[in-house]
Design a protein around this motif. Sequence first.
Motif, PDB file in Angstrom:
ATOM      1  N   PRO A 163       1.082  -1.509   0.434  1.00 35.06           N
ATOM      2  CA  PRO A 163       0.353  -0.006   0.235  1.00 35.06           C
ATOM      3  C   PRO A 163       1.056   1.292   0.074  1.00 35.06           C
ATOM      4  N   LEU A 164       0.051   2.110  -0.858  1.00 38.47           N
ATOM      5  CA  LEU A 164       1.122   2.999  -0.599  1.00 38.47           C
ATOM      6  C   LEU A 164       0.199   4.505  -0.164  1.00 38.47           C
ATOM      7  N   VAL A 165       0.667   4.986   1.378  1.00 39.86           N
ATOM      8  CA  VAL A 165       0.428   6.171   1.562  1.00 39.86           C
ATOM      9  C   VAL A 165       0.697   7.771   1.364  1.00 39.86           C
ATOM     10  N   VAL A 166      -0.369   8.312   0.587  1.00 44.89           N
ATOM     11  CA  VAL A 166      -0.315   9.356   0.522  1.00 44.89           C
ATOM     12  C   VAL A 166      -1.544  10.419   1.294  1.00 44.89           C
ATOM     13  N   TYR A 167      -1.345  11.454   1.594  1.00 41.73           N
ATOM     14  CA  TYR A 167      -2.039  12.459   2.343  1.00 41.73           C
ATOM     15  C   TYR A 167      -2.411  13.313   1.460  1.00 41.73           C
ATOM     16  N   ASN A 168      -3.602  13.542   0.722  1.00 39.22           N
ATOM     17  CA  ASN A 168      -4.413  14.129   0.077  1.00 39.22           C
ATOM     18  C   ASN A 168      -3.178  13.549  -2.121  1.00 39.22           C
ATOM     19  N   ALA A 169      -4.119  12.192  -1.704  1.00 37.48           N
ATOM     20  CA  ALA A 169      -3.476  11.844  -3.009  1.00 37.48           C
ATOM     21  C   ALA A 169      -3.552  12.668  -4.157  1.00 37.48           C
ATOM     22  N   PRO A 170      -5.077  13.272  -4.808  1.00 41.81           N
ATOM     23  CA  PRO A 170      -5.038  13.239  -5.739  1.00 41.81           C
ATOM     24  C   PRO A 170      -4.225  14.481  -5.937  1.00 41.81           C
ATOM     25  N   TYR A 171      -3.464  15.662  -5.320  1.00 40.10           N
ATOM     26  CA  TYR A 171      -3.109  16.587  -5.416  1.00 40.10           C
ATOM     27  C   TYR A 171      -1.295  15.577  -6.252  1.00 40.10           C
ATOM     28  N   ASP A 172      -0.825  14.831  -5.190  1.00 35.55           N
ATOM     29  CA  ASP A 172       0.445  14.796  -5.213  1.00 35.55           C
ATOM     30  C   ASP A 172       0.351  13.995  -6.488  1.00 35.55           C
ATOM     31  N   LEU A 173      -0.204  12.976  -6.184  1.00 33.64           N
ATOM     32  CA  LEU A 173       0.022  12.336  -7.677  1.00 33.64           C
ATOM     33  C   LEU A 173      -0.695  11.982  -9.142  1.00 33.64           C
TER      34      LEU A 173
ATOM     35  N   PRO B 190       6.377   7.332 -19.734  1.00 32.80           N
ATOM     36  CA  PRO B 190       5.557   6.631 -19.263  1.00 32.80           C
ATOM     37  C   PRO B 190       4.522   6.663 -17.433  1.00 32.80           C
ATOM     38  N   SER B 191       3.480   6.744 -17.259  1.00 36.98           N
ATOM     39  CA  SER B 191       3.269   6.248 -16.082  1.00 36.98           C
ATOM     40  C   SER B 191       2.199   5.712 -15.867  1.00 36.98           C
ATOM     41  N   ASP B 192       2.273   4.657 -16.523  1.00 35.86           N
ATOM     42  CA  ASP B 192       1.846   3.754 -16.235  1.00 35.86           C
ATOM     43  C   ASP B 192       1.182   3.027 -14.335  1.00 35.86           C
ATOM     44  N   VAL B 193       1.963   3.193 -14.051  1.00 34.90           N
ATOM     45  CA  VAL B 193       1.764   3.436 -13.032  1.00 34.90           C
ATOM     46  C   VAL B 193       1.004   4.100 -11.767  1.00 34.90           C
ATOM     47  N   LEU B 194       0.730   4.878 -12.769  1.00 32.35           N
ATOM     48  CA  LEU B 194      -0.138   6.303 -12.070  1.00 32.35           C
ATOM     49  C   LEU B 194      -1.561   6.265 -12.703  1.00 32.35           C
ATOM     50  N   THR B 195      -1.494   5.199 -13.231  1.00 29.44           N
ATOM     51  CA  THR B 195      -2.883   5.530 -14.059  1.00 29.44           C
ATOM     52  C   THR B 195      -3.983   4.448 -15.088  1.00 29.44           C
ATOM     53  N   GLY B 196      -2.234   3.153 -14.715  1.00 32.91           N
ATOM     54  CA  GLY B 196      -2.828   1.582 -14.891  1.00 32.91           C
ATOM     55  C   GLY B 196      -4.111   1.213 -14.024  1.00 32.91           C
ATOM     56  N   GLY B 197      -3.499   1.523 -12.271  1.00 32.61           N
ATOM     57  CA  GLY B 197      -4.535   1.062 -11.575  1.00 32.61           C
ATOM     58  C   GLY B 197      -4.217   0.090 -11.130  1.00 32.61           C
ATOM     59  N   THR B 198      -2.114  -0.256 -10.715  1.00 32.21           N
ATOM     60  CA  THR B 198      -1.877  -1.137 -10.062  1.00 32.21           C
ATOM     61  C   THR B 198      -1.393  -0.686  -8.977  1.00 32.21           C
ATOM     62  N   LEU B 199      -1.869   0.494  -8.862  1.00 30.01           N
ATOM     63  CA  LEU B 199      -1.307   1.007  -7.038  1.00 30.01           C
ATOM     64  C   LEU B 199      -2.222   0.941  -6.340  1.00 30.01           C
ATOM     65  N   ARG B 200      -2.067   0.997  -4.698  1.00 32.20           N
ATOM     66  CA  ARG B 200      -2.897   0.587  -3.842  1.00 32.20           C
ATOM     67  C   ARG B 200      -2.663   1.445  -3.495  1.00 32.20           C
ATOM     68  N   VAL B 201      -3.391   2.907  -3.133  1.00 27.92           N
ATOM     69  CA  VAL B 201      -3.555   3.961  -2.374  1.00 27.92           C
ATOM     70  C   VAL B 201      -4.116   3.873  -1.167  1.00 27.92           C
ATOM     71  N   ILE B 202      -4.170   4.328  -0.195  1.00 29.33           N
ATOM     72  CA  ILE B 202      -4.319   4.894   1.466  1.00 29.33           C
ATOM     73  C   ILE B 202      -3.975   6.208   1.143  1.00 29.33           C
ATOM     74  N   ASP B 203      -5.802   7.056   1.568  1.00 28.08           N
ATOM     75  CA  ASP B 203      -5.282   8.494   1.565  1.00 28.08           C
ATOM     76  C   ASP B 203      -6.345   8.516   2.987  1.00 28.08           C
ATOM     77  N   PRO B 204      -4.985   9.246   3.882  1.00 28.08           N
ATOM     78  CA  PRO B 204      -5.423   8.813   5.137  1.00 28.08           C
ATOM     79  C   PRO B 204      -6.510  10.425   5.699  1.00 28.08           C
ATOM     80  N   LEU B 205      -6.776  11.167   4.392  1.00 27.43           N
ATOM     81  CA  LEU B 205      -7.324  12.267   4.300  1.00 27.43           C
ATOM     82  C   LEU B 205      -8.842  12.028   4.427  1.00 27.43           C
ATOM     83  N   VAL B 206      -9.032  11.126   2.977  1.00 26.28           N
ATOM     84  CA  VAL B 206      -9.929  10.415   2.409  1.00 26.28           C
ATOM     85  C   VAL B 206     -10.587   9.704   3.604  1.00 26.28           C
ATOM     86  N   ILE B 207     -10.273   9.068   4.153  1.00 26.23           N
ATOM     87  CA  ILE B 207     -10.862   7.790   5.238  1.00 26.23           C
ATOM     88  C   ILE B 207     -10.825   9.164   6.909  1.00 26.23           C
TER      89      ILE B 207
END
Length: 242
Positions: free
Chosen positions: A95-105, A118-135
């Motif tokens: 899991p990749l923890v990013v606070y306010n993930a939509p901004y940084d990513l 290439p930004s497949d890692v960001l657009t391809g849906g392979t990252l599993r993101v944990i955003d403490p702000l959303v949670i």
Amino acid sequence: MSWHLGPLAAFDTETTGTDPESDRLVSAALLRINGASGAMTPTTWLADPGVEIPQEATAIHGITTDHARAHGRPAAEVIGEILAALTEVAARGVPLVVYNAPYDLTLLEREARRHGHPSDVLTGGTLRVIDPLVIDKHLDRFRRGSRRLADVCAHHGVAFDGQAHGAPADALAAARLAWRLAADNEELATRALEDLHTAQADWRAEQAASFEAYLRRRDPDALVERNWPLIPAPDHAAPVGG
């Protein structure tokens, strides 16, 4: 095993401003955290963004244009390394923890476009993101007060060490906050990572819709972006290498 008890990665950026469509990356940090021992392996980057760093941004993260030009590496090189590091995180299923993930990513994806990566890692849906702000907003929707990282950490009794608004300190604080939120909520802790990733997209959409309704009461033309964890590029986005 609950996701928060296993290995985690945490990511944060410092930038030239607050618009992910046009601002540039200045520094970044990726922490790889061993779930069993808590040991951390940090990787940090300092980039020359190729543009002036506004004084308002320097006041937050402390990095001046002169310092970035003298000590930073070319932005294209830094962005490529960050994408490679995140690709490795995704491949391991961490899991990749990013606070306010939509901004940084989103900012990182736009930088990838800008520098021809290439930004497949960001657009391809392979990252599993944990955003403490959303949670945090989902678990405590009506709590009054700031939702800035430092303030949310203080609310939950999470230590915030080091330089405020420095990428390594912010990434560590976000990881600690994610752990605390899961430790205090069994339903959150026991959700499958894939399910939690998807749920956060729904939660953020609900939060954005609620905020949009509030803004529309004040301004009928207001519109709030509700995508997560990456805001799609507009049709007029700069071409690759632009």
